[in-house]
Design an enzyme around this catalytic site. Sequence first.
Site, PDB file in Angstrom:
ATOM      1  N   GLY A 128     -37.119  40.195  -3.752  1.00 41.90           N
ATOM      2  CA  GLY A 128     -37.462  40.967  -4.570  1.00 41.90           C
ATOM      3  C   GLY A 128     -36.984  42.167  -5.701  1.00 41.90           C
ATOM      4  O   GLY A 128     -37.008  43.870  -5.379  1.00 41.90           O
TER       5      GLY A 128
ATOM      6  N   ARG B  24     -41.736  28.622  -7.779  1.00 41.52           N
ATOM      7  CA  ARG B  24     -43.289  27.566  -7.958  1.00 41.52           C
ATOM      8  C   ARG B  24     -43.456  27.706  -9.175  1.00 41.52           C
ATOM      9  O   ARG B  24     -43.863  28.500 -10.112  1.00 41.52           O
ATOM     10  CB  ARG B  24     -44.558  28.236  -7.242  1.00 41.52           C
ATOM     11  CG  ARG B  24     -44.911  28.073  -5.839  1.00 41.52           C
ATOM     12  CD  ARG B  24     -44.293  27.341  -5.280  1.00 41.52           C
ATOM     13  NE  ARG B  24     -45.854  26.399  -5.489  1.00 41.52           N
ATOM     14  CZ  ARG B  24     -44.937  25.600  -4.270  1.00 41.52           C
ATOM     15  NH1 ARG B  24     -44.309  25.061  -3.779  1.00 41.52           N
ATOM     16  NH2 ARG B  24     -46.250  24.422  -4.749  1.00 41.52           N
TER      17      ARG B  24
ATOM     18  N   HIS C  38     -34.455  35.042 -15.575  1.00 38.97           N
ATOM     19  CA  HIS C  38     -33.792  33.602 -15.301  1.00 38.97           C
ATOM     20  C   HIS C  38     -32.357  34.083 -15.582  1.00 38.97           C
ATOM     21  O   HIS C  38     -31.656  34.362 -16.697  1.00 38.97           O
ATOM     22  CB  HIS C  38     -33.967  32.505 -17.015  1.00 38.97           C
ATOM     23  CG  HIS C  38     -33.074  31.182 -16.056  1.00 38.97           C
ATOM     24  ND1 HIS C  38     -34.288  30.859 -14.782  1.00 38.97           N
ATOM     25  CD2 HIS C  38     -32.344  30.867 -16.656  1.00 38.97           C
ATOM     26  CE1 HIS C  38     -32.839  29.490 -14.651  1.00 38.97           C
ATOM     27  NE2 HIS C  38     -32.863  29.374 -15.688  1.00 38.97           N
TER      28      HIS C  38
ATOM     29  N   ASP D 235     -42.840  23.581 -20.977  1.00 31.41           N
ATOM     30  CA  ASP D 235     -41.540  23.162 -20.074  1.00 31.41           C
ATOM     31  C   ASP D 235     -40.892  24.636 -19.698  1.00 31.41           C
ATOM     32  O   ASP D 235     -40.535  26.044 -20.073  1.00 31.41           O
ATOM     33  CB  ASP D 235     -40.734  22.394 -21.421  1.00 31.41           C
ATOM     34  CG  ASP D 235     -41.285  21.797 -22.038  1.00 31.41           C
ATOM     35  OD1 ASP D 235     -42.182  20.872 -21.638  1.00 31.41           O
ATOM     36  OD2 ASP D 235     -41.239  21.883 -22.639  1.00 31.41           O
TER      37      ASP D 235
HETATM   38  C1  GAR Z   1     -32.740  36.419  -9.439  1.00 31.19           C
HETATM   39  O1  GAR Z   1     -32.278  36.049 -10.157  1.00 31.19           O
HETATM   40  C2  GAR Z   1     -33.569  35.852 -10.469  1.00 31.19           C
HETATM   41  O2  GAR Z   1     -32.886  35.730 -12.094  1.00 31.19           O
HETATM   42  C3  GAR Z   1     -34.125  34.246 -10.023  1.00 31.19           C
HETATM   43  O3  GAR Z   1     -34.248  33.856  -9.146  1.00 31.19           O
HETATM   44  C4  GAR Z   1     -33.643  35.924  -8.179  1.00 31.19           C
HETATM   45  C5  GAR Z   1     -34.712  36.248  -7.472  1.00 31.19           C
HETATM   46  O4  GAR Z   1     -33.924  37.611  -6.986  1.00 31.19           O
HETATM   47  N1  GAR Z   1     -34.812  33.054 -10.508  1.00 31.19           N
HETATM   48  C6  GAR Z   1     -35.074  31.905 -11.029  1.00 31.19           C
HETATM   49  O5  GAR Z   1     -33.893  31.127 -11.128  1.00 31.19           O
HETATM   50  C7  GAR Z   1     -36.212  31.463 -11.620  1.00 31.19           C
HETATM   51  N2  GAR Z   1     -35.740  30.239 -11.634  1.00 31.19           N
HETATM   52  P1  GAR Z   1     -34.856  38.857  -6.443  1.00 31.19           P
HETATM   53  O6  GAR Z   1     -35.966  38.355  -5.630  1.00 31.19           O
HETATM   54  O7  GAR Z   1     -33.994  39.863  -5.624  1.00 31.19           O
HETATM   55  O8  GAR Z   1     -35.392  39.263  -7.805  1.00 31.19           O
END
Ligand code: GAR
Length: 220
Positions: free
Chosen positions: A16, A95, A113, A147
């Site tokens: 988070g 998910r 992302h 996608d």
């Molecule tokens: C973040 O780096 C986000 O960009 C990535 O997960 C992490 C979550 O961190 N998201 C993805 O890879 C989605 N494809 P957080 O829970 O500490 O914000």
Amino acid sequence: MTARPLRLGVLISGRGNNLQALIDACAAPGFPAEIALVVSNVAGAAGLDRARAAGVPVAVVDHKAFPGREPFEAAVTAQLEATGVGLVCLAGFMRLLTPGFVERWRDRLINIHPSLLPAYKGLDTHARAIADGARFSGCTVHFVRPDMDAGPIVVQAAVPVAQDDTPETLAARILTSELEIYPLAVRLIAEGRVAVEDERVRIRDGSALPAPAVNPPPGA
Ligand code: GAR
């Protein structure tokens, strides 16, 4: 007369950090959005504690308790609608979403992302960028389309890849920029400055964007 703040629903699965950045941004006077609800599909997600500490309502919708993706997503949508959410923010929500959910929230569903999309969709973005010898990677906030990791780009930050980077050090540097651009993207949308035209984002008064959030200097 000030406009009512845009009500956000933030979907998380984990620690988070991006949620915290949105919580902090929304706490600033005059920020044009507020977090109406945090939904986690993981009961023990650390991000839930961040939300509770900030007094933000939370809901756990455990995907494992549902017989498939559609009923799980219907439960998530029910929670979001019950709290009057106008913009759904995926923040480390791990998910895949069905086309039905994505279309239900079309142009009201954004994701962050950790790469410069359309490069490095999917998982292990940092290891793949390092293995390719990329000089820059970064992060992207985009509207979600069916996608995976596709959709009109709202804001990006380019982040340099250092010669001795590991996936962990690069992830940490990119996360710093994520925490800047996600609140920025939400602010632009909440201010009504973002339009999707022919599947590309146009930002009104985009030249006034804060440069450090768009292309941060090395080590910033
Ligand atoms: C973040 O780096 C986000 O960009 C990535 O997960 C992490 C979550 O961190 N998201 C993805 O890879 C989605 N494809 P957080 O829970 O500490 O914000």
